[in-house]
Design a protein around this motif. Structure first.
Motif, short mmCIF file in Angstrom:
data_model
loop_
_atom_site.label_atom_id
_atom_site.label_comp_id
_atom_site.label_asym_id
_atom_site.label_seq_id
_atom_site.Cartn_x
_atom_site.Cartn_y
_atom_site.Cartn_z
N LEU A 72 39.35 36.26 19.56
CA LEU A 72 39.68 34.85 19.49
C LEU A 72 41.00 34.64 18.78
CD1 LEU A 72 38.99 32.01 20.07
CD2 LEU A 72 37.57 31.95 18.04
N ALA A 73 41.28 35.42 17.77
CA ALA A 73 42.55 35.29 17.07
C ALA A 73 43.70 35.45 18.03
CB ALA A 73 42.65 36.32 15.96
N THR A 74 43.62 36.45 18.89
CA THR A 74 44.68 36.69 19.86
C THR A 74 44.80 35.54 20.84
OG1 THR A 74 44.31 39.05 19.68
CG2 THR A 74 45.53 38.30 21.60
N ALA A 75 43.68 35.07 21.36
CA ALA A 75 43.70 33.98 22.33
C ALA A 75 44.24 32.70 21.70
CB ALA A 75 42.30 33.74 22.88
N ASP B 220 28.09 55.48 28.12
CA ASP B 220 29.25 54.89 28.78
C ASP B 220 28.92 53.53 29.40
OD1 ASP B 220 27.57 55.79 30.76
OD2 ASP B 220 29.13 56.79 31.95
N TYR B 221 27.85 52.91 28.94
CA TYR B 221 27.46 51.59 29.43
C TYR B 221 28.60 50.60 29.23
CZ TYR B 221 25.00 47.08 29.31
OH TYR B 221 24.62 45.77 29.51
N LEU B 222 28.95 49.86 30.27
CA LEU B 222 30.10 48.97 30.24
C LEU B 222 29.79 47.61 29.62
CD1 LEU B 222 31.52 49.68 33.82
CD2 LEU B 222 32.34 50.62 31.64
N GLY B 223 28.53 47.24 29.55
CA GLY B 223 28.18 45.91 29.07
C GLY B 223 27.91 44.97 30.23
N ASN B 224 26.98 44.01 30.05
CA ASN B 224 26.61 43.18 31.19
C ASN B 224 27.70 42.20 31.58
OD1 ASN B 224 26.15 41.49 29.01
ND2 ASN B 224 24.15 40.82 29.68
N SER B 225 28.63 41.89 30.68
CA SER B 225 29.75 41.04 31.06
C SER B 225 30.64 41.72 32.09
CB SER B 225 30.57 40.66 29.83
OG SER B 225 31.67 39.86 30.17
N THR B 226 30.93 43.00 31.85
CA THR B 226 31.75 43.76 32.81
C THR B 226 31.02 43.96 34.13
OG1 THR B 226 32.91 44.93 31.03
CG2 THR B 226 32.93 45.97 33.20
N LEU B 227 29.74 44.30 34.06
CA LEU B 227 28.95 44.49 35.28
C LEU B 227 28.86 43.20 36.08
CD1 LEU B 227 26.06 46.78 33.97
CD2 LEU B 227 28.09 47.45 35.27
N PHE B 228 28.76 42.07 35.38
CA PHE B 228 28.73 40.78 36.06
C PHE B 228 30.06 40.52 36.76
CE2 PHE B 228 29.50 36.19 36.16
CZ PHE B 228 28.34 35.73 36.76
N THR B 229 31.14 40.79 36.07
CA THR B 229 32.47 40.59 36.65
C THR B 229 32.65 41.45 37.90
OG1 THR B 229 33.40 40.10 34.47
CG2 THR B 229 34.96 40.67 36.20
N GLN B 230 32.09 42.65 37.86
CA GLN B 230 32.19 43.56 39.00
C GLN B 230 31.22 43.20 40.13
OE1 GLN B 230 31.49 47.37 37.18
NE2 GLN B 230 33.60 47.56 36.42
N GLY B 231 30.38 42.20 39.93
CA GLY B 231 29.42 41.80 40.95
C GLY B 231 28.24 42.72 41.07
N LYS B 232 27.98 43.51 40.02
CA LYS B 232 26.88 44.48 40.06
C LYS B 232 25.58 43.93 39.48
CE LYS B 232 30.01 48.46 39.90
NZ LYS B 232 30.44 49.66 39.14
N VAL B 233 25.68 42.89 38.66
CA VAL B 233 24.50 42.24 38.12
C VAL B 233 24.70 40.73 38.26
CG1 VAL B 233 24.00 44.10 36.50
CG2 VAL B 233 25.34 42.14 35.74
N ALA B 234 23.60 39.99 38.22
CA ALA B 234 23.66 38.55 38.53
C ALA B 234 23.67 37.66 37.30
CB ALA B 234 22.50 38.18 39.42
N SER C 107 36.70 31.46 33.41
CA SER C 107 38.08 31.69 33.85
C SER C 107 38.40 33.18 33.86
CB SER C 107 39.05 30.94 32.94
OG SER C 107 38.86 29.55 33.04
N ASP C 108 37.91 33.89 32.86
CA ASP C 108 38.15 35.34 32.80
C ASP C 108 37.44 36.05 33.95
OD1 ASP C 108 39.65 35.06 30.47
OD2 ASP C 108 37.87 35.25 29.19
N PHE C 109 36.20 35.65 34.21
CA PHE C 109 35.47 36.27 35.31
C PHE C 109 36.22 36.10 36.63
CE2 PHE C 109 31.40 35.04 32.82
CZ PHE C 109 31.51 36.18 32.03
N GLU C 110 36.68 34.87 36.89
CA GLU C 110 37.34 34.58 38.15
C GLU C 110 38.71 35.25 38.25
OE1 GLU C 110 35.27 30.21 38.98
OE2 GLU C 110 37.33 30.34 38.24
N THR C 111 39.38 35.38 37.11
CA THR C 111 40.68 36.05 37.12
C THR C 111 40.52 37.53 37.44
OG1 THR C 111 41.64 34.51 35.52
CG2 THR C 111 42.70 36.67 35.72
N ASN C 112 39.49 38.14 36.84
CA ASN C 112 39.27 39.56 37.04
C ASN C 112 38.58 39.88 38.38
OD1 ASN C 112 40.42 40.36 34.55
ND2 ASN C 112 38.55 39.79 33.48
N ASN C 113 37.91 38.91 38.95
CA ASN C 113 37.26 39.08 40.25
C ASN C 113 37.31 37.76 41.01
OD1 ASN C 113 35.72 39.61 42.49
ND2 ASN C 113 33.90 40.28 41.38
N PRO C 114 38.38 37.51 41.76
CA PRO C 114 38.54 36.22 42.46
C PRO C 114 37.38 35.87 43.38
CG PRO C 114 40.60 37.46 42.47
CD PRO C 114 39.55 38.38 41.93
#
Length: 437
Positions: A22-25, A267-281, A291-298
């Motif tokens: 958050l500090a960076t953002a 090496d679990y990526l986390g459910n946020s990453t898996l969601f972005t990749q369309g692998k989990v719902a 916005s981040d999800f859509e940017t990383n996976n239109p």
């Protein structure tokens, strides 16, 4: 600052990661706008004249966040002639160790940006000021949960930080996956038990798709009604039949294929990453995560629905604490109040997609009015949730503790130990760590 970002709630470390990201953002947004804070008063201060030189220490906010900080400082110095506020910013890595070193060497700055877990050991050692003495309107000004975050069991009274800003989670669901796999995207799960039921339905209709992708944590025990810590904060107490039953439920879901096998891998990526990749719902995240999800996976654009966090929403807090050894205690208290007042918090929050801790800010249309978009809906849901959000993971549980617990839960879910044995092993280890400080 606390660094809770849009990662999944799979680790107790979310309390720490909220501030760094958050500090960076925040810094990036504010440097682009050139915004400075408002000049409203922060309220009453402790006895003594508001004068002299104090130091404000922030956490990984400069140089990108310098404009905002200097704006607040300039407004305060103008309001209180004869005051000077020096700004010191510390790097993101090793911040907790730096603060503890400063406290031990009597060099802690007058006003320090501290999340509740880093403030706790300082409060226990009598290093931080009880700010409720300086501000009798503390609980009427800030939300209850944010004040309670700095009111520790171990100190038996007192509040050791002015709440600065807040965040919480909302739930994000892949609309297409739900609708194609026997579920209704307009009625996503609202509770953990509904999540299990719908995960089973999805698996039955789409064996290669997943709704769930996480292990339980301390926060899940809290949501299940387990008393995680005793009343005086000296002993973990979560090794109960109720907690074991919850782990068993997760283990059954894992073994039945309701979640990816990688959930238990190193090496679990986390459910946020898996969601972005369309692998989990499903995933959780902050209000601005979409916005981040859509940017990383239109392909996710217009295919994500949002809903409130399951059960009770989590509370993530950042605050400003005051050193009890400040040579200008009245000035330090006045500045901490000023920086966390409603005007300054709203200016900050509107630029960086976090939320003020001041009660009066919650009715601001920016946070409370839905603009018809999923992003707007997420912001309103989060703002509403913050009225009842709670800190679900005790601040006493540090990274070493939660990592060990996570490892034991993984063993139980793999069937390599019983859930109760895993809990007892973790509780014993965590209590040893807690006793040793």
């Amino acid at each position: 600052m606390s660094r809770r970002t849009t990662t999944a709630p799979t680790s107790g470390r979310r309390r720490a990661t909220f501030a760094a990201g958050l500090a960076t953002a925040a810094a990036a947004a504010l440097v682009l706008t050139g915004c400075s804070a408002g000049s409203n008063s922060g309220g009453s201060s402790a006895g003594g004249d508001v004068t002299g030189t104090i130091t404000l220490q922030t956490w990984a906010l400069t140089p990108k966040f310098t404009g905002y900080l200097k704006g607040v400082i300039a407004a305060f110095e103008k309001k209180h002639p004869g005051t000077t506020v020096k700004l010191v910013d510390q790097p993101g890595d090793g911040y907790s160790d730096k603060v503890l070193s400063q406290a031990s060497s009597n060099t802690l700055p007058d006003v320090v940006n501290l999340p509740p877990d880093i403030a706790l050991p300082l409060a226990k050692r009598g290093i931080l000021e009880d700010v409720s003495k300086a501000d009798s309107s503390l609980r009427s000004t800030y939300t209850a949960g944010s004040v309670d975050a700095y009111d520790y069991k171990e100190t038996k009274g007192g509040v050791y930080g002015y709440p600065w800003y807040l965040n919480t989670d909302v739930d994000f669901w892949n609309k297409s996956m739900l609708d194609q796999c026997g579920l209704d995207s307009s009625k996503p799960p609202a509770t953990t038990q509904q999540l299990f039921a719908q995960a089973k339905t999805m698996h039955e209709h789409c064996p290669n798709d997943y709704l769930m992708s996480r292990k339980p944590t301390l926060s899940d025990f809290t949501l299940a009604g387990v008393k995680v810590l005793n009343s005086d904060g000296t002993k973990f107490t979560f090794a109960t039949k109720k907690a074991a039953s919850l782990i068993d439920q997760y283990a059954t879901a894992y073994q039945n294929g309701y979640m990816p096998s990688s959930v238990l891998n190193s090496d679990y990526l986390g459910n946020s990453t898996l969601f972005t990749q369309g692998k989990v719902a499903w995933t959780t995240g902050g209000a601005s995560s979409l916005s981040d999800f859509e940017t990383n996976n239109p392909s996710l654009k217009n295919d994500v629905v949002v809903s409130p966090a399951l059960d009770t929403p989590p509370l993530y807090v950042q605050g400003l604490s005051v050193s009890q050894k400040s040579k200008h205690l009245a000035t330090a208290n006045a500045f901490a109040q000023f920086m966390t007042n409603a005007a300054n918090q709203k200016a900050f929050a509107k630029l960086v997609n976090i939320f003020p801790s001041t009660k009066s800010s919650q009715s601001d249309p920016f946070f409370s009015k839905d603009d018809g978009t999923e992003n707007g809906k997420a912001r309103v849901l989060a703002n509403t949730a913050l009225k009842t959000a709670k800190n679900l993971t005790p601040v006493e549980a540090n990274d070493s503790m939660t990592t060990f617990l996570d490892q034991q839960i993984a063993l139980a879910m793999k069937g390599q130990t019983t859930s109760m044995k895993a809990l007892q092993t973790a509780q014993t280890k965590m209590n040893t760590l807690l006793t040793n400080g």
